[in-house]
Design a protein around this motif. Structure first.
Motif, PDB file in Angstrom:
ATOM      1  N   SER A 161      -6.183  23.925   3.492  1.00 54.22           N
ATOM      2  CA  SER A 161      -5.619  23.387   4.724  1.00 54.22           C
ATOM      3  C   SER A 161      -6.661  23.642   6.078  1.00 54.22           C
ATOM      4  O   SER A 161      -6.389  22.683   6.936  1.00 54.22           O
ATOM      5  CB  SER A 161      -4.568  24.366   5.241  1.00 54.22           C
ATOM      6  N   MET A 172      -2.233  19.241   6.072  1.00 58.23           N
ATOM      7  CA  MET A 172      -2.176  20.132   7.524  1.00 58.23           C
ATOM      8  C   MET A 172      -2.644  18.884   8.409  1.00 58.23           C
ATOM      9  O   MET A 172      -2.122  19.168   9.758  1.00 58.23           O
ATOM     10  CB  MET A 172      -3.342  21.319   7.402  1.00 58.23           C
ATOM     11  N   ASN A 176      -0.187  18.070  11.787  1.00 57.52           N
ATOM     12  CA  ASN A 176      -0.907  18.094  13.105  1.00 57.52           C
ATOM     13  C   ASN A 176      -0.453  16.849  13.779  1.00 57.52           C
ATOM     14  O   ASN A 176      -0.250  16.887  14.986  1.00 57.52           O
ATOM     15  CB  ASN A 176      -2.263  18.570  13.151  1.00 57.52           C
ATOM     16  N   LEU A 192       5.707  19.946   5.596  1.00 60.55           N
ATOM     17  CA  LEU A 192       4.741  20.341   5.078  1.00 60.55           C
ATOM     18  C   LEU A 192       4.591  21.578   4.209  1.00 60.55           C
ATOM     19  O   LEU A 192       4.033  21.743   3.210  1.00 60.55           O
ATOM     20  CB  LEU A 192       3.936  21.081   6.382  1.00 60.55           C
TER      21      LEU A 192
END
Ligand SMILES: Nc1ncnc2c1ncn2[C@@H]1O[C@H](COP(=O)(O)OP(=O)(O)OP(=O)(O)O)[C@@H](O)[C@H]1O
Ligand SMILES: [Mg+2]
Lengths: 221, 254
Positions: A161, A172, A176, A192
């Protein structure tokens, strides 16, 4: 909490791509970690002079610096001395650098758990070093090492990650990104977690299966 | 017993750091001879056997098998070890291999003999000691006495010229000692050259052609068993035998 399923369906492919990348980086990193680990543990086990010191320095550095720092060094530092690596290569190299030391310690503890009398007993039967390693030390060491190796595998998958830090579009990174773009935080985070679980749960189950098998085999005099 | 010298120890000195454990041992073992090594705890009996098998390096001196030197390094030592079988107190069977695989591993992988041949040799020996039914078992499933008999067979299947035994019954319960000693007596009767370290005095007396008494790093007695047990020459040997006589009186009165 009403989930926006359109959003989930729409961005599912992003997650699938990211998951594939995560698995690819993890797989290669773990594979090379094992190779590095086997070599380093053998060097330490056989007390090979000089190289042994280098190996212990490597292990200390690797275990005592965060993966993100190692990745920054590879991704932003190396270009300054003219070495340009792609983000994915950096991720694999970084993961190997980190995982190699963990694997090495797990394998070494297995090797060292094999009693000296076993080795002498093999020697007294005229067995050479290589044959003794293959037939006597390694199989017994493996039984001790496997739980540690399995734990390392899971640890390394989770560590991937961090590669989002060098702009590699792993799970990840995608999460984001989506949060930043659309503020659909709930959906994004649930996806996720789900994707990590999809990757990790089978591996965890497989690991405990192997560990159980080894315990049943549980030789020990 | 023939006159040919099978195993020759010449001027053997062994030091651990500053401690001299063996201080110039000379010993000839003839073909077919059974030598029992006795001595107080810590006098270097195990060390002597380990030197003979190249498990310890020699500080000084030489050891020869059939006139060939045993040195603790290099390819030659693995060649020579195939001709010297050694059995340890703690059996040291390979725990991850079953009994048959324990026995056949070295003959097949080291001596490159056909697996079938080794297995039929193992079958004969296992049957003789009553362990043929256990061939597929793992060491953890066997009693100490059974493990030790397997360890002896494992060494025998290398067809060694000399067998070394280091207190092979010391870790066994009393009722299992006998079954292991019987196997060794049978071996001796078959003409095997043997060097035996033991604390079983009656057994020593029965099996030995010669008794060596080790003390202070030297061989202080080298006598036929009857003579050693009835009329030892040195005070140290007398004291040593006395400790066993004491134990014996104790158990007699119980
Ligand atoms: N690897 C080693 N390093 C240092 N000292 C050792 C080592 N092996 C043996 N010794 C020492 O050498 C001496 C002889 O040991 P050895 O095991 O040969 O005695 P032993 O006669 O077999 O005794 P026991 O009857 O108790 O088995 C002892 O003082 C022991 O402490
Ligand atoms: Mg001893």
């Amino acid at each position: 909490m009403g989930l926006n399923f359109d959003f989930i369906v729409k961005y599912l492919p992003w997650y699938v791509d990211a998951a594939i990348l995560t698995v690819r980086v993890a797989f290669l990193g773990i594979l090379f970690s094992l190779v590095v680990g086997i070599i380093c543990s053998a060097v330490q086990y056989y007390h090979i002079p000089v190289i042994r010191t280098i190996v212990s320095v490597y292990i200390e550095i690797s275990r005592n610096t965060p993966l993100l720092v190692q990745l920054f060094f590879l991704y932003f530092g190396l270009p300054k001395i003219g070495i340009l690596l792609s983000a994915e290569t950096c991720a694999v190299v970084g993961l190997t650098f980190l995982g190699g030391s963990y694997m090495s310690e797990s394998i070494r503890s297995g090797l060292e758990s094999v009693e000296k009398s076993q080795i002498e007993s093999a020697a007294s039967l005229g067995m050479g070093k290589v044959l003794t390693m293959k037939e006597v030390i390694f199989p017994q060491a493996l039984a001790v090492s496997v739980p540690g190796i399995c734990a390392n595998v899971i640890f390394l998958i989770k560590e991937t990650s961090v590669v989002s830090g060098i702009a590699l579009a792993d799970l990840m990174y995608v999460a984001n990104d989506l949060i930043g773009l659309y503020y659909e935080t709930d959906e994004t985070l649930i996806m996720l977690v789900l994707f990590y679980l999809i990757i990790l749960l089978p591996i965890s189950a497989f690991a405990s299966f192997i560990e159980r098998r080894l315990r049943y085999a549980g030789f020990g005099n | 017993m023939e006159e040919r010298i099978q195993l020759k120890v010449k001027g053997l000195v062994k030091r651990f750091g500053s401690e001299t454990v063996l201080d110039g041992i000379d010993l000839d073992v003839h073909k077919g001879e059974v030598v029992v090594v006795l001595g107080p705890s810590g006098c270097g009996k195990s060390t002597l056997l380990r030197c003979m098998n190249g498990l310890e390096s020699l500080s000084e001196g030489n050891i020869f098998l059939d006139g060939e030197e045993v040195s603790s390094s290099g390819k030659k030592i693995t060649m020579l070890r195939q001709k010297i079988g050694m059995v340890f107190q703690s059996y040291d069977l390979f725990p991850h291999k079953n009994i048959m695989d324990n026995i056949t591993l070295a003959p097949v992988k080291v001596q490159k003999r056909p697996k079938k041949d080794v297995e039929s040799q193992a079958e004969k020996l296992l049957k003789r000691v009553g362990l043929w039914e256990k061939r597929k078992s793992y060491p953890r499933e066997l009693s100490g006495g059974q493990k030790q008999r397997v360890a002896i067979i494992r060494a025998l299947c290398m067809n060694p010229e000399v067998m070394l035994f280091d207190e092979v019954t010391a870790a066994l319960d009393p009722e299992m000692v006998r079954e292991v000693l019987d196997v060794m007596l049978e071996l001796a009767d078959g003409g095997m050259t043997m060097v035996i370290v033991t604390h079983e005095m009656q057994f020593a007396r029965a099996i030995a052609d010669r008794v060596i008494f080790l003390d202070g790093g030297n061989i202080v007695e080298d006598l036929p068993p009857e003579e050693f047990f009835t009329a030892p020459k040195t005070q140290r040997a007398k004291d040593f035998l006395q400790t066993f006589a004491y134990e014996k009186r104790r158990t007699d009165t119980n």
